[in-house]
Design a protein around this motif. Structure first.
Motif, PDB file in Angstrom:
ATOM      1  N   VAL A  19       6.813  -3.972  -3.410  1.00  0.00           N
ATOM      2  CA  VAL A  19       8.227  -4.499  -3.935  1.00  0.00           C
ATOM      3  C   VAL A  19       8.250  -4.781  -5.300  1.00  0.00           C
ATOM      4  N   ASN A  20       9.349  -4.943  -5.892  1.00  0.00           N
ATOM      5  CA  ASN A  20       9.643  -5.242  -7.069  1.00  0.00           C
ATOM      6  C   ASN A  20      10.352  -6.394  -7.244  1.00  0.00           C
ATOM      7  N   TYR A  21      10.700  -7.135  -8.487  1.00  0.00           N
ATOM      8  CA  TYR A  21      11.367  -8.275  -8.507  1.00  0.00           C
ATOM      9  C   TYR A  21      12.853  -8.174  -8.333  1.00  0.00           C
ATOM     10  N   GLU A  22      13.326  -6.831  -8.006  1.00  0.00           N
ATOM     11  CA  GLU A  22      14.895  -6.528  -7.668  1.00  0.00           C
ATOM     12  C   GLU A  22      14.703  -6.690  -6.258  1.00  0.00           C
ATOM     13  N   GLY A  23      13.740  -6.601  -5.308  1.00  0.00           N
ATOM     14  CA  GLY A  23      13.544  -6.692  -3.935  1.00  0.00           C
ATOM     15  C   GLY A  23      13.609  -5.169  -3.258  1.00  0.00           C
ATOM     16  N   GLN A  24      13.150  -4.156  -4.368  1.00  0.00           N
ATOM     17  CA  GLN A  24      13.292  -2.936  -3.823  1.00  0.00           C
ATOM     18  C   GLN A  24      11.944  -2.310  -3.376  1.00  0.00           C
ATOM     19  N   TYR A  25      11.860  -1.666  -2.449  1.00  0.00           N
ATOM     20  CA  TYR A  25      10.496  -1.062  -1.706  1.00  0.00           C
ATOM     21  C   TYR A  25      10.172   0.092  -2.292  1.00  0.00           C
ATOM     22  N   SER A  26       8.594   0.269  -1.928  1.00  0.00           N
ATOM     23  CA  SER A  26       8.335   1.590  -2.134  1.00  0.00           C
ATOM     24  C   SER A  26       6.816   1.862  -1.601  1.00  0.00           C
ATOM     25  N   ILE A  27       6.232   2.675  -1.809  1.00  0.00           N
ATOM     26  CA  ILE A  27       4.724   2.938  -1.388  1.00  0.00           C
ATOM     27  C   ILE A  27       3.993   3.207  -2.504  1.00  0.00           C
ATOM     28  N   TRP A  28       2.648   3.044  -2.587  1.00  0.00           N
ATOM     29  CA  TRP A  28       1.879   3.492  -3.654  1.00  0.00           C
ATOM     30  C   TRP A  28       0.383   3.496  -3.013  1.00  0.00           C
ATOM     31  N   PRO A  29      -0.309   4.471  -3.502  1.00  0.00           N
ATOM     32  CA  PRO A  29      -1.873   4.733  -2.978  1.00  0.00           C
ATOM     33  C   PRO A  29      -2.728   3.498  -3.267  1.00  0.00           C
ATOM     34  N   VAL A  30      -3.256   3.032  -2.119  1.00  0.00           N
ATOM     35  CA  VAL A  30      -4.085   1.883  -2.220  1.00  0.00           C
ATOM     36  C   VAL A  30      -5.415   2.055  -3.340  1.00  0.00           C
ATOM     37  N   ASP A  31      -5.700   3.227  -3.829  1.00  0.00           N
ATOM     38  CA  ASP A  31      -6.717   3.342  -4.364  1.00  0.00           C
ATOM     39  C   ASP A  31      -6.307   3.524  -5.944  1.00  0.00           C
ATOM     40  N   ARG A  32      -4.955   3.087  -6.156  1.00  0.00           N
ATOM     41  CA  ARG A  32      -4.451   3.360  -7.474  1.00  0.00           C
ATOM     42  C   ARG A  32      -3.948   1.959  -7.900  1.00  0.00           C
ATOM     43  N   GLU A  33      -4.003   1.467  -9.137  1.00  0.00           N
ATOM     44  CA  GLU A  33      -3.532   0.456  -9.891  1.00  0.00           C
ATOM     45  C   GLU A  33      -1.919   0.254  -9.715  1.00  0.00           C
ATOM     46  N   LEU A  34      -1.481  -0.865  -9.241  1.00  0.00           N
ATOM     47  CA  LEU A  34      -0.001  -1.058  -9.104  1.00  0.00           C
ATOM     48  C   LEU A  34       0.686  -0.817 -10.524  1.00  0.00           C
ATOM     49  N   PRO A  35       1.993  -0.160 -10.552  1.00  0.00           N
ATOM     50  CA  PRO A  35       2.478  -0.250 -11.644  1.00  0.00           C
ATOM     51  C   PRO A  35       3.101  -1.682 -12.116  1.00  0.00           C
ATOM     52  N   LEU A  36       3.362  -1.910 -13.385  1.00  0.00           N
ATOM     53  CA  LEU A  36       3.778  -3.215 -13.724  1.00  0.00           C
ATOM     54  C   LEU A  36       4.982  -3.499 -12.997  1.00  0.00           C
ATOM     55  N   GLY A  37       5.230  -4.724 -12.506  1.00  0.00           N
ATOM     56  CA  GLY A  37       6.431  -5.203 -11.820  1.00  0.00           C
ATOM     57  C   GLY A  37       6.361  -5.101 -10.145  1.00  0.00           C
ATOM     58  N   TRP A  38       5.523  -4.516  -9.721  1.00  0.00           N
ATOM     59  CA  TRP A  38       5.402  -4.202  -8.314  1.00  0.00           C
ATOM     60  C   TRP A  38       4.073  -5.032  -8.030  1.00  0.00           C
ATOM     61  N   GLU A  39       4.451  -5.287  -6.652  1.00  0.00           N
ATOM     62  CA  GLU A  39       3.119  -6.117  -5.975  1.00  0.00           C
ATOM     63  C   GLU A  39       3.329  -5.588  -4.600  1.00  0.00           C
ATOM     64  N   SER A  40       2.112  -5.977  -3.843  1.00  0.00           N
ATOM     65  CA  SER A  40       1.992  -5.331  -2.562  1.00  0.00           C
ATOM     66  C   SER A  40       2.524  -6.365  -1.591  1.00  0.00           C
ATOM     67  N   VAL A  41       3.231  -6.205  -0.198  1.00  0.00           N
ATOM     68  CA  VAL A  41       3.455  -6.911   0.435  1.00  0.00           C
ATOM     69  C   VAL A  41       2.673  -7.177   1.556  1.00  0.00           C
ATOM     70  N   GLY A  42       1.324  -6.506   1.572  1.00  0.00           N
ATOM     71  CA  GLY A  42       0.315  -6.652   2.348  1.00  0.00           C
ATOM     72  C   GLY A  42       0.426  -5.612   3.650  1.00  0.00           C
ATOM     73  N   LYS A  43       1.126  -4.736   3.571  1.00  0.00           N
ATOM     74  CA  LYS A  43       1.212  -3.743   4.688  1.00  0.00           C
ATOM     75  C   LYS A  43       0.511  -2.669   4.279  1.00  0.00           C
ATOM     76  N   GLN A  44      -0.404  -1.744   5.030  1.00  0.00           N
ATOM     77  CA  GLN A  44      -1.220  -0.405   4.501  1.00  0.00           C
ATOM     78  C   GLN A  44      -1.034   0.295   5.443  1.00  0.00           C
TER      79      GLN A  44
END
Length: 66
Positions: A19-44
Motif C-alpha cells: 500500500v502507498n501513502y494514498e491508500g492504493q494497493y498493489s502486489i510486489w514479489p517478496v524477493d524484490r525490494e519495495l519501491p519507495l513510497g510503498w509498504e507491505s501490509v503483511g499479506k503474502q
C-alpha cells in the motif's frame, strides 16, 4: 485468453500486498525490494490470492487526496 491462463498457472512467484501513502494497493514479489513510497501490509501469497485479498479490502479506489 487461454495463453494468459497458462501463464497464471505457471507463476509460482510469492507476492506481498503493498500500500502507498494514498491508500492504493498493489502486489510486489517478496524477493524484490519495495519501491519507495510503498509498504507491505503483511499479506503474502500467490498472485491470485493477493489480488483477491486486495479486492476484499480496497473498496474505494479514489485516493484520499481527491
Amino acid at each position: 485468453m487461454e495463453e494468459e491462463e497458462e501463464e497464471e498457472e505457471e507463476d509460482q512467484t510469492i507476492y506481498t500486498v503493498t500500500v502507498n501513502y494514498e491508500g492504493q494497493y498493489s502486489i510486489w514479489p517478496v524477493d524484490r525490494e519495495l519501491p519507495l513510497g510503498w509498504e507491505s501490509v503483511g499479506k503474502q501469497g500467490y498472485k491470485q490470492e493477493c489480488l483477491e485479498y486486495i479486492k476484499g479490502i480496497w473498496t474505494d479506489m479514489r485516493p484520499p487526496s481527491l
